[in-house]
Design a protein around this motif. Structure first.
Motif, PDB file in Angstrom:
ATOM      1  N   GLY A 250       7.084  -6.881   0.492  1.00 55.04           N
ATOM      2  CA  GLY A 250       6.673  -6.230  -0.747  1.00 55.04           C
ATOM      3  C   GLY A 250       5.287  -5.645  -0.605  1.00 55.04           C
ATOM      4  N   LEU A 251       4.317  -6.520  -0.402  1.00 56.70           N
ATOM      5  CA  LEU A 251       2.925  -6.092  -0.466  1.00 56.70           C
ATOM      6  C   LEU A 251       2.526  -5.226   0.724  1.00 56.70           C
ATOM      7  CD1 LEU A 251       0.844  -7.015  -2.623  1.00 56.70           C
ATOM      8  CD2 LEU A 251      -0.200  -8.301  -0.777  1.00 56.70           C
ATOM      9  N   ILE A 252       2.664  -5.769   1.907  1.00 62.47           N
ATOM     10  CA  ILE A 252       2.110  -5.064   3.065  1.00 62.47           C
ATOM     11  C   ILE A 252       2.953  -3.843   3.420  1.00 62.47           C
ATOM     12  CG2 ILE A 252       1.518  -5.273   5.502  1.00 62.47           C
ATOM     13  CD1 ILE A 252       0.629  -8.114   4.887  1.00 62.47           C
ATOM     14  N   ALA A 253       4.273  -4.008   3.422  1.00 60.11           N
ATOM     15  CA  ALA A 253       5.110  -2.848   3.748  1.00 60.11           C
ATOM     16  C   ALA A 253       4.937  -1.771   2.685  1.00 60.11           C
ATOM     17  CB  ALA A 253       6.569  -3.263   3.877  1.00 60.11           C
ATOM     18  N   GLY A 254       5.009  -2.179   1.407  1.00 57.30           N
ATOM     19  CA  GLY A 254       4.978  -1.195   0.330  1.00 57.30           C
ATOM     20  C   GLY A 254       3.628  -0.508   0.224  1.00 57.30           C
ATOM     21  N   VAL A 255       2.572  -1.292   0.094  1.00 58.93           N
ATOM     22  CA  VAL A 255       1.251  -0.717  -0.117  1.00 58.93           C
ATOM     23  C   VAL A 255       0.725  -0.051   1.157  1.00 58.93           C
ATOM     24  CG1 VAL A 255      -1.131  -1.317  -0.589  1.00 58.93           C
ATOM     25  CG2 VAL A 255       0.684  -2.210  -2.031  1.00 58.93           C
ATOM     26  N   GLY A 256       0.918  -0.740   2.304  1.00 53.45           N
ATOM     27  CA  GLY A 256       0.492  -0.146   3.570  1.00 53.45           C
ATOM     28  C   GLY A 256       1.217   1.162   3.817  1.00 53.45           C
ATOM     29  N   GLY A 257       2.484   1.210   3.419  1.00 51.15           N
ATOM     30  CA  GLY A 257       3.279   2.421   3.619  1.00 51.15           C
ATOM     31  C   GLY A 257       2.688   3.615   2.899  1.00 51.15           C
ATOM     32  N   VAL A 258       2.015   3.387   1.777  1.00 50.61           N
ATOM     33  CA  VAL A 258       1.408   4.502   1.040  1.00 50.61           C
ATOM     34  C   VAL A 258      -0.017   4.765   1.523  1.00 50.61           C
ATOM     35  CG1 VAL A 258       0.887   5.429  -1.225  1.00 50.61           C
ATOM     36  CG2 VAL A 258       2.795   3.879  -0.957  1.00 50.61           C
ATOM     37  N   LEU A 259      -0.735   3.672   1.768  1.00 53.48           N
ATOM     38  CA  LEU A 259      -2.146   3.789   2.134  1.00 53.48           C
ATOM     39  C   LEU A 259      -2.346   4.609   3.410  1.00 53.48           C
ATOM     40  CD1 LEU A 259      -4.665   2.731   0.820  1.00 53.48           C
ATOM     41  CD2 LEU A 259      -4.664   0.820   2.415  1.00 53.48           C
ATOM     42  N   VAL A 260      -1.341   4.578   4.267  1.00 57.06           N
ATOM     43  CA  VAL A 260      -1.467   5.255   5.544  1.00 57.06           C
ATOM     44  C   VAL A 260      -1.677   6.765   5.372  1.00 57.06           C
ATOM     45  CG1 VAL A 260       1.002   5.518   5.812  1.00 57.06           C
ATOM     46  CG2 VAL A 260      -0.398   5.365   7.802  1.00 57.06           C
ATOM     47  N   PHE A 261      -1.382   7.285   4.183  1.00 59.26           N
ATOM     48  CA  PHE A 261      -1.529   8.725   3.983  1.00 59.26           C
ATOM     49  C   PHE A 261      -2.917   9.122   3.483  1.00 59.26           C
ATOM     50  CE2 PHE A 261       2.964   7.790   3.838  1.00 59.26           C
ATOM     51  CZ  PHE A 261       3.378   8.613   4.860  1.00 59.26           C
ATOM     52  N   LEU A 262      -3.792   8.139   3.344  1.00 59.00           N
ATOM     53  CA  LEU A 262      -5.148   8.445   2.887  1.00 59.00           C
ATOM     54  C   LEU A 262      -5.848   9.510   3.749  1.00 59.00           C
ATOM     55  CD1 LEU A 262      -7.504   7.830   0.951  1.00 59.00           C
ATOM     56  CD2 LEU A 262      -8.201   6.006   2.493  1.00 59.00           C
TER      57      LEU A 262
ATOM     58  N   GLY B 218       9.399   6.151  -8.895  1.00 55.51           N
ATOM     59  CA  GLY B 218       8.626   7.342  -8.544  1.00 55.51           C
ATOM     60  C   GLY B 218       8.238   8.154  -9.769  1.00 55.51           C
ATOM     61  N   LEU B 219       8.874   7.888 -10.911  1.00 50.91           N
ATOM     62  CA  LEU B 219       8.498   8.583 -12.139  1.00 50.91           C
ATOM     63  C   LEU B 219       7.111   8.163 -12.605  1.00 50.91           C
ATOM     64  CD1 LEU B 219      11.787   8.464 -14.205  1.00 50.91           C
ATOM     65  CD2 LEU B 219      10.647  10.503 -13.375  1.00 50.91           C
ATOM     66  N   ALA B 220       6.726   6.940 -12.289  1.00 45.54           N
ATOM     67  CA  ALA B 220       5.410   6.463 -12.712  1.00 45.54           C
ATOM     68  C   ALA B 220       4.326   7.081 -11.841  1.00 45.54           C
ATOM     69  CB  ALA B 220       5.349   4.951 -12.639  1.00 45.54           C
ATOM     70  N   ALA B 221       4.565   7.183 -10.567  1.00 46.88           N
ATOM     71  CA  ALA B 221       3.636   7.808  -9.633  1.00 46.88           C
ATOM     72  C   ALA B 221       4.472   8.178  -8.428  1.00 46.88           C
ATOM     73  CB  ALA B 221       2.525   6.841  -9.238  1.00 46.88           C
ATOM     74  N   ARG B 222       4.343   9.445  -8.040  1.00 45.38           N
ATOM     75  CA  ARG B 222       5.264   9.927  -7.019  1.00 45.38           C
ATOM     76  C   ARG B 222       5.221   9.137  -5.723  1.00 45.38           C
ATOM     77  NH1 ARG B 222       6.395  15.708  -8.844  1.00 45.38           N
ATOM     78  NH2 ARG B 222       4.564  15.870 -10.127  1.00 45.38           N
ATOM     79  N   GLU B 223       4.021   8.700  -5.328  1.00 42.34           N
ATOM     80  CA  GLU B 223       3.906   8.013  -4.042  1.00 42.34           C
ATOM     81  C   GLU B 223       4.687   6.706  -4.045  1.00 42.34           C
ATOM     82  OE1 GLU B 223       1.468   8.614  -6.153  1.00 42.34           O
ATOM     83  OE2 GLU B 223      -0.423   9.099  -5.158  1.00 42.34           O
ATOM     84  N   VAL B 224       4.959   6.171  -5.243  1.00 45.60           N
ATOM     85  CA  VAL B 224       5.659   4.896  -5.315  1.00 45.60           C
ATOM     86  C   VAL B 224       6.994   4.988  -4.578  1.00 45.60           C
ATOM     87  CG1 VAL B 224       6.808   3.311  -6.874  1.00 45.60           C
ATOM     88  CG2 VAL B 224       4.546   4.132  -7.408  1.00 45.60           C
ATOM     89  N   ALA B 225       7.582   6.183  -4.573  1.00 36.46           N
ATOM     90  CA  ALA B 225       8.866   6.328  -3.893  1.00 36.46           C
ATOM     91  C   ALA B 225       8.745   5.883  -2.438  1.00 36.46           C
ATOM     92  CB  ALA B 225       9.353   7.768  -3.973  1.00 36.46           C
ATOM     93  N   VAL B 226       7.614   6.200  -1.824  1.00 34.87           N
ATOM     94  CA  VAL B 226       7.433   5.809  -0.422  1.00 34.87           C
ATOM     95  C   VAL B 226       7.321   4.288  -0.307  1.00 34.87           C
ATOM     96  CG1 VAL B 226       5.872   5.912   1.546  1.00 34.87           C
ATOM     97  CG2 VAL B 226       6.419   7.984   0.293  1.00 34.87           C
ATOM     98  N   GLY B 227       6.475   3.707  -1.172  1.00 35.34           N
ATOM     99  CA  GLY B 227       6.334   2.257  -1.160  1.00 35.34           C
ATOM    100  C   GLY B 227       7.664   1.582  -1.448  1.00 35.34           C
ATOM    101  N   ALA B 228       8.419   2.149  -2.390  1.00 33.45           N
ATOM    102  CA  ALA B 228       9.698   1.553  -2.764  1.00 33.45           C
ATOM    103  C   ALA B 228      10.686   1.625  -1.604  1.00 33.45           C
ATOM    104  CB  ALA B 228      10.257   2.265  -3.995  1.00 33.45           C
ATOM    105  N   LEU B 229      10.735   2.770  -0.932  1.00 34.06           N
ATOM    106  CA  LEU B 229      11.624   2.877   0.231  1.00 34.06           C
ATOM    107  C   LEU B 229      11.204   1.865   1.293  1.00 34.06           C
ATOM    108  CD1 LEU B 229      12.093   6.714   0.735  1.00 34.06           C
ATOM    109  CD2 LEU B 229      13.868   5.049   0.218  1.00 34.06           C
TER     110      LEU B 229
END
Ligand SMILES: Nc1nc2c(ncn2[C@@H]2O[C@H](COP(=O)(O)OP(=O)(O)OP(=O)(O)O)[C@@H](O)[C@H]2O)c(=O)[nH]1
Ligand SMILES: [Mg+2]
Length: 615
Positions: free
Chosen positions: A280-292, A522-533
């Motif tokens: 949940g945490l590392i895969a999801g959040v790390g998955g988005v953070l990498v695009f910084l 992803g409706l709440a924030a588009r990047e969430v789709a990446v974290g969710a996947l």
């Protein structure tokens, strides 16, 4: 029961900054109050009133308002109305200012003094801030502040707002009681032009300036042939850089996330806690953070464009072309701001005077590719588009990214063109837009701007994206599968069931149920789709990086269809809420959402079917 409205104003005398657009009001505001409001080199940056606090030299606490720039006190656009209302004491919840700081561009007195004379007629005490003194002096203008002060009957302060020059003198002036006196003025507006001409003559400031650096640069950048070529190369280079330069820092973030996940995974026993933290945490959040890094590179380009003064030139070059779509170059800057995020873009439409142009521009803003889409694009491009060079110098991945941004612009153009035919066109307009002096962007401002963007992104990742990712983890983990299940575990979970239920609706456009699950948060924030996947796949598989997994499991047509969906779909509730607030009704947000969802479905479907037929 009756209620009376009582306005309670915060303590302290109230100052307001007044001036033409782009004369440096916000730069001065930031210096006086220690705020970090947006400063950029084009007209119409500030569209709302902003408040800050400052202290005089003797320690008196005062309040200062930064106002949108205005050419006159007869407002023509919503942002100019904000300024007029404050001056007239009609702004809601705000008293009339006690003192006006009239900011002028010293290199452009003939135009800027008109507003000062108008301000004097308001019956409020005024101080003249002779800003951009550095620019004026570089161009050979010697302005004597004392002589100007005698001519106008106002205190005059020489200032270079971006360097803080003049700030101390202004602070000291505030302690002088005579500053707060209303001075006599001439009431007749019709004579202003002649008065300014005579005044400039007496001060020896009426000679025409020789062409400076800006004119020389513009000979090239506004050239009918070379200008558009330069613009195209610039935009193209920007997207190339987003991929080329981000590679190394993205690798570091990925490695850090993998290290954290691996370390935690090794220390925790198999079970829900490990799954929560690792999947949940590392895969999801790390998955988005990498695009910084990619987001920051894109913003570095945008900030340099904004500060250098190039943006209004691009608007000028595109004006004719936008005319074919029923818009003017005025819409360019709001639309360009929407590349960062549609919300400031929609706010920026306040500087558009024509109401029809304004709502069309607001409707188009969600089609510009905002930075929240970048993670989704980058993920899919990284997974499906090989890292290859074309003709030895063009990165294929950067080219595809460029094409996706272009697709957003093309769909906006198509919608604008349709609207032109179905709505009454506003009257024919000529573009009246100031072309500011070119500046070298200041490194300090650039760094502050980038730090702010990084902060916004990291707060999103740590806030809404984190929460939604954890919700997805919960929904994909419970209820757990029976011990002897033959099907994949996740299909028993709530998310799996919901995804499977909705999947038939999206099957014609090539989406599998995992995508369907990711689109909802992803409706709440588009990047969430990446974290969710990332979470959905992390729950159902062991440890591989998301890009590798989807490259194996999705077909190319599915990936392309999802990209097409993302180009068009209005997947952001805060944007729709902003549309409602700024347009003052539900018609615009509901219309935009309906039309764009339908378009997104059609675009994804067409992409999927065509790609399948070809492959
Ligand atoms: N060289 C120089 N540049 C300045 C000075 N003051 C402001 N600038 C630059 O002028 C541009 C406009 O500054 P802003 O503070 O955004 O202007 P503004 O009056 O708030 O503009 P609006 O909000 O659009 O009305 C920016 O690029 C600033 O960096 C100055 O004294 N000297
Ligand atoms: Mg401003």
């Amino acid at each position: 029961m009756q209620e009376a409205v009582v306005h309670v104003h915060p303590a302290g005398r109230l100052l307001a900054l007044l001036g033409n657009p782009n004369c440096g009001k916000t730069a001065l505001f930031n210096r006086l109050t220690g705020s970090r409001q947006k400063v950029a080199n084009y007209a119409g940056v500030t569209v709302e009133r902003k408040e800050g606090r400052l202290t005089s030299a003797a320690g008196e606490r005062l309040r200062l308002l930064d106002l949108p720039g205005t050419y006159s006190l007869h407002p023509r656009s919503p942002d100019e109305r904000v300024t007029r209302d404050v001056l007239a004491g009609q702004a809601r919840g705000e008293k009339r200012p006690d003192l006006l700081l009239c900011v002028v561009d010293a290199s452009n007195l003939r135009r800027h003094l008109r507003l000062v004379l108008a301000a004097q007629r308001q019956g409020l005490p005024c101080v003249l801030v002779l800003n951009m003194a550095d620019v004026a002096e570089r161009r050979g203008l010697q302005i004597d502040p004392q002589a100007l002060s005698r001519e106008l009957g106002l205190p005059v302060v020489r200032s270079v707002a971006v360097e803080g020059q003049g700030v101390a003198e202004l602070r000291a002036l505030l302690d002088d009681p005579t500053t707060w006196q209303v001075r006599p003025h001439r009431p007749d507006e019709a004579e202003d032009g002649a008065r300014i001409t005579a005044l400039l003559q007496r001060l020896g400031l009426d000679q025409a300036l020789p062409p400076g650096r800006t004119e020389r640069i513009d000979r090239w950048l506004l050239h009918p042939v070379f200008g558009p070529i330069f613009m195209a190369v610039l935009m193209f280079g920007m997207f190339q850089a987003v991929f080329a330069w981000a590679e190394a820092p993205m690798g570091w973030i990925e490695a850090a996330a993998a290290w954290a996940g691996g370390g935690l995974g090794a220390h925790l026993a198999e079970g829900w806690l490990r799954s929560l933290l690792v999947d949940g945490l590392i895969a999801g959040v790390g998955g988005v953070l990498v695009f910084l890094p990619q987001i920051l590179i894109l913003f570095a380009f945008i900030l340099v464009l904004e500060e250098s003064g190039y943006l209004p030139r691009a608007a000028y070059l595109l004006d004719r072309w936008m005319g074919h779509l029923g818009l003017s170059g005025r819409s360019f800057i709001p639309l360009l701001s929407s590349f960062a995020c549609a919300i400031p873009g929609i706010l920026a439409t306040r500087s558009i005077a024509n109401p029809r142009d304004r709502w069309v521009t607001m409707a188009l803003a969600p089609l510009m590719t905002c930075s929240a889409r970048l993670p989704v694009y980058a993920l899919l491009i990284g997974a499906f588009i090989p890292q290859r060079q074309l003709w030895g110098f063009v990165e294929l991945q950067g080219l595809v990214l460029f094409a996706l941004y272009a697709a957003g612009i093309a769909s906006a153009a198509a919608v604008a063109w349709l609207l032109k035919h179905f709505t009454a066109r506003g009257q024919v307009r000529t573009l009246m837009m100031e072309l500011p002096e070119y500046h070298w962007p200041r490194l300090r401002n650039l760094a502050i701007g980038l730090a702010q963007r990084a902060g916004i992104f990291i707060r999103r990742v740590g806030g809404i994206i984190l929460v939604m990712t954890l919700v997805i983890w919960l929904l994909s983990s419970f209820p757990a599968a029976p011990a002897d299940s033959a099907r994949p575990v996740i299909e028993y979970s709530l998310a799996g069931q919901l995804g499977l239920l909705l999947a038939p609706l999206f099957a014609p456009i090539g989406f599998n149920w995992q995508i369907v699950i990711a689109l909802i948060p992803g409706l709440a924030a588009r990047e969430v789709a990446v974290g969710a996947l990332a979470t959905v796949y992390a729950v159902s598989s062991e440890g591989d990086a998301l890009a590798g997994l989807i490259a194996q499991q999705w077909s190319l047509p599915t990936a392309l269809a999802l990209l097409a969906w993302y180009v068009v779909a209005p997947q952001c509730l805060s944007t729709l809420a902003t549309l409602k607030r700024e347009s003052g009704g539900w018609a615009l947000p509901v219309g935009v959402a309906g039309v764009l969802f339908a378009l997104a479905y059609a675009a994804a479907g067409a992409t999927y079917q065509v790609a399948r037929a070809l492959s």
